[in-house]
Design an enzyme around this catalytic site. Structure first.
Site, PDB file in Angstrom:
ATOM      1  N   GLY A  71      11.299  -9.011  13.448  1.00 40.56           N
ATOM      2  CA  GLY A  71      11.522 -10.392  13.830  1.00 40.56           C
ATOM      3  C   GLY A  71      12.517 -11.120  12.942  1.00 40.56           C
ATOM      4  O   GLY A  71      13.337 -11.914  13.425  1.00 40.56           O
ATOM      5  N   THR A  72      12.476 -10.867  11.650  1.00 38.22           N
ATOM      6  CA  THR A  72      13.375 -11.560  10.724  1.00 38.22           C
ATOM      7  C   THR A  72      14.831 -11.233  11.021  1.00 38.22           C
ATOM      8  O   THR A  72      15.688 -12.125  11.068  1.00 38.22           O
ATOM      9  CB  THR A  72      13.029 -11.204   9.267  1.00 38.22           C
ATOM     10  OG1 THR A  72      11.734 -11.751   8.958  1.00 38.22           O
ATOM     11  CG2 THR A  72      14.054 -11.770   8.301  1.00 38.22           C
ATOM     12  N   ASN A 153       2.934 -19.628  13.295  1.00 35.10           N
ATOM     13  CA  ASN A 153       2.203 -18.528  12.685  1.00 35.10           C
ATOM     14  C   ASN A 153       1.076 -18.983  11.769  1.00 35.10           C
ATOM     15  O   ASN A 153       0.131 -18.234  11.505  1.00 35.10           O
ATOM     16  CB  ASN A 153       3.161 -17.624  11.904  1.00 35.10           C
ATOM     17  CG  ASN A 153       3.970 -18.381  10.882  1.00 35.10           C
ATOM     18  OD1 ASN A 153       4.596 -19.393  11.197  1.00 35.10           O
ATOM     19  ND2 ASN A 153       3.981 -17.908   9.645  1.00 35.10           N
ATOM     20  N   GLN A 195       4.950 -14.677  17.459  1.00 35.50           N
ATOM     21  CA  GLN A 195       3.497 -14.834  17.506  1.00 35.50           C
ATOM     22  C   GLN A 195       2.981 -15.009  18.937  1.00 35.50           C
ATOM     23  O   GLN A 195       1.774 -14.960  19.167  1.00 35.50           O
ATOM     24  CB  GLN A 195       3.080 -16.054  16.679  1.00 35.50           C
ATOM     25  CG  GLN A 195       3.290 -15.917  15.185  1.00 35.50           C
ATOM     26  CD  GLN A 195       2.302 -14.965  14.530  1.00 35.50           C
ATOM     27  OE1 GLN A 195       1.234 -14.679  15.061  1.00 35.50           O
ATOM     28  NE2 GLN A 195       2.666 -14.454  13.361  1.00 35.50           N
ATOM     29  N   THR A 253      22.040   4.030  12.727  1.00 34.05           N
ATOM     30  CA  THR A 253      21.368   4.997  13.592  1.00 34.05           C
ATOM     31  C   THR A 253      20.125   4.379  14.215  1.00 34.05           C
ATOM     32  O   THR A 253      19.308   3.777  13.524  1.00 34.05           O
ATOM     33  CB  THR A 253      20.975   6.252  12.784  1.00 34.05           C
ATOM     34  OG1 THR A 253      22.154   6.829  12.223  1.00 34.05           O
ATOM     35  CG2 THR A 253      20.283   7.276  13.671  1.00 34.05           C
ATOM     36  N   CYS A 340       4.103 -14.325   4.571  1.00 25.98           N
ATOM     37  CA  CYS A 340       5.396 -14.306   3.877  1.00 25.98           C
ATOM     38  C   CYS A 340       5.345 -15.080   2.565  1.00 25.98           C
ATOM     39  O   CYS A 340       6.164 -14.877   1.680  1.00 25.98           O
ATOM     40  CB  CYS A 340       6.475 -14.909   4.772  1.00 25.98           C
ATOM     41  SG  CYS A 340       6.568 -14.141   6.382  1.00 25.98           S
TER      42      CYS A 340
END
Length: 407
Positions: A71-72, A153, A195, A253, A340
Site C-alpha cells: 500500500g505504501t 486505519n 483498510q 522483476t 506504523c
C-alpha cells in the site's frame, strides 16, 4: 496459552488457500515473466490472469491495474507520480488531503511541499469525517490532486468518498481550468482504500475516483503486495526506474507469487464480504457495548459509519502502552493506534485531529477483529481488559476528567 489476535488492521495472516497457490509459484512455476522461454511465458500468463481477475472484481480494465510492493508504494506512486508528471500545467500546483491520513500519504505530502507544491490539510469533525464544506473552499484552479482515505486505519471512520467525488466533479463542471483544457480530468481524485477492501464497495466507478490504492496484507494475503488502480488516460511519472515492468511504471522483476496471492485473497474476500461483514458488525457492536461499561471510557470514531471490525476507545487514567504490554502478557494482541507508529511515543495525529488532548490520547486502545475472531475470544478479551484496567488504575495517580463531550 492460546493467543487472541485483535490487531487485524495492522496485518492479517495469509489464508491457507492463498498460501497454497503462492507456494506453487515460489517453487514449481518460478519463471521470470519477462523471459520469452517456456517458464517465463508460464509465469507471465499466470500474472496476466491475476491482473484480469482483479480488474473483473473492480469492474475496470486489466491495463488499469499496476502491481506494487504494498500500500505504501502504491500511495507514493499515485501522489508523486501524478504531481511530478503534471506540475508544469499549474503555476502553483495545489494538493488537498486530510489531517487523518496514513503516514504514507502525509509523509509524501511533506516531500511534495518541499518540492514547491501547496498542500492543504482538511480538518475533520469529532467523529473523524472530513468537512466537505472545507473541501469546497479549498478547491481552486490550481488544484492538481485530492487524496482522501476511504476508511481510517485507527478509528475506523468511513469517508463519504462518492459524495466527495461529486463535489470535485461539480467543481470541474463549474470552473474550467487551463489544465483541464489539455487534460479534462483535473483535479484528480485518489483514495487510499487499503483498510476498506474487506468490507466496503471498492469499484472505482461507484466511488468516482481516478486512482485507488489497495494492499494484500489487510485482506489475508501476503505482505509487500499491493496495487494502484489508474484510470485509463492518466499519465504518471514512475518512482522506480529500471527495466520498465508494469507498463513502465514499476520497474523490477515481477513479484509473481505475491501478486497472484493478492488476486486470490481479493477474490475470496469479495465472495465472503457480505456474510463476514454482517458477522463482524454484530461482534464489534457487542465488544463496544461491553467496553463502554468500563467507567471513564468512550468510543473514538463514528458510532455507526465505521469499519465493521474496528473498535477504538479511550480509557482514562491509564497509559495505553502499559495496557498493551499487560494484554500481551495475557495473550492478547492489540494496539494503541496505527502499527506504523507503534514504537513512537507520540500522540496519535488522528485522535488529535478529532479533538482529543495528548493526556487523553495516551489511554487509547484499538482492537480490530478478523476471520478467526469468535464471540468466546471477545468475552475472554473483555475479562482480561477489565482486570488489567483495574490493576493499572490502582497503580496510577492520574485522574483525567473526561473531555468526551468536548470532542
Amino acid at each position: 496459552m492460546k493467543r487472541i489476535y485483535l490487531d487485524h488492521a495492522a496485518t492479517t495472516p495469509v489464508r491457507p488457500e492463498v498460501k497454497k497457490i503462492m507456494d506453487a509459484f515460489q517453487s514449481d512455476y518460478f519463471g521470470n515473466p519477462s523471459a520469452i522461454y517456456f517458464e517465463g511465458r508460464q509465469a507471465k500468463a499466470a500474472l496476466d490472469n491475476a491482473r484480469k481477475l482483479i480488474a473483473k472484481i473492480l469492474s475496470v480494465e486489466a491495463d488499469e491495474i499496476i502491481f506494487t510492493n504494498g500500500g505504501t508504494e502504491s500511495i507514493n506512486l499515485a501522489l508523486l507520480g501524478i504531481s511530478r508528471q503534471h506540475r508544469n500545467l499549474f503555476k502553483k500546483p495545489r494538493l488537498i488531503t486530510s489531517r487523518i491520513e496514513h503516514p504514507a500519504v502525509l509523509e509524501t505530502m511533506k516531500q511534495l511541499a518541499k518540492e514547491g507544491f501547496e498542500v492543504i490539510y482538511l480538518p475533520v469533525d469529532k467523529f473523524g469525517v472530513v468537512k466537505t464544506e472545507e473541501l469546497k473552499k479549498a478547491l481552486n484552479k490550481q488544484t492538481l490532486l485530492i487524496s482522501i482515505m476511504y476508511a481510517n486505519n485507527e478509528i475506523g471512520t468511513i469517508q463519504p468518498i462518492a459524495k466527495i467525488a461529486k463535489i470535485i466533479k461539480d467543481f470541474k463542471n463549474r470552473v474550467g481550468t487551463k489544465a483541464q483544457a489539455q487534460i479534462p480530468q483535473f483535479p484528480l481524485f485518489h483514495t487510499d482504500a487499503c483498510q476498506a477492501a474487506g468490507s466496503l464497495e471498492i469499484r472505482p466507478s461507484k466511488l468516482g475516483v481516478n486512482l485507488m490504492s489497495l494492499n494484500a496484507s489487510k485482506i489475508y494475503g501476503p505482505k509487500a503486495s499491493g496495487l494502484l488502480y489508474v484510470k485509463k488516460g492518466i499519465e504518471l511519472k514512475p518512482i522506480i526506474l529500471g527495466g520498465g515492468q508494469e507498463n513502465k511504471l514499476r520497474s523490477g522483476t515481477e513479484n509473481v507469487a505475491s501478486w497472484i496471492g493478492l488476486a486470490e485473497a481479493l477474490k475470496l474476500g469479495q465472495k465472503e464480504k457480505a456474510a463476514e461483514a454482517k458477522r463482524l458488525r454484530i461482534l464489534r457492536d457487542y465488544f463496544i457495548k461491553n467496553l463502554l461499561k468500563i467507567p471513564k471510557t468512550f468510543l473514538n470514531g463514528h458510532p455507526r459509519n465505521r469499519l465493521v471490525n474496528n473498535i477504538n476507545v479511550t480509557i482514562l487514567d491509564i497509559e495505553g502502552e502499559a495496557l498493551i504490554l499487560q494484554l500481551d502478557k495475557y495473550g492478547i494482541s492489540a494496539s494503541t493506534g496505527s502499527a506504523c507508529h507503534s514504537k513512537i511515543l507520540q500522540p496519535s495525529h488522528v485522535l488529535m485531529a478529532i479533538g482529543l488532548d495528548p493526556a487523553t490520547i495516551h489511554g487509547s486502545l484499538r482492537l480490530t477483529l478478523g476471520r478467526d475472531t469468535k464471540k468466546k475470544n471477545v468475552d475472554s478479551a473483555l475479562k482480561v481488559i477489565n482486570k488489567v484496567v483495574k490493576e493499572l488504575r490502582g497503580l496510577s495517580a492520574v485522574n483525567i476528567q473526561s473531555n468526551e463531550n468536548k470532542k
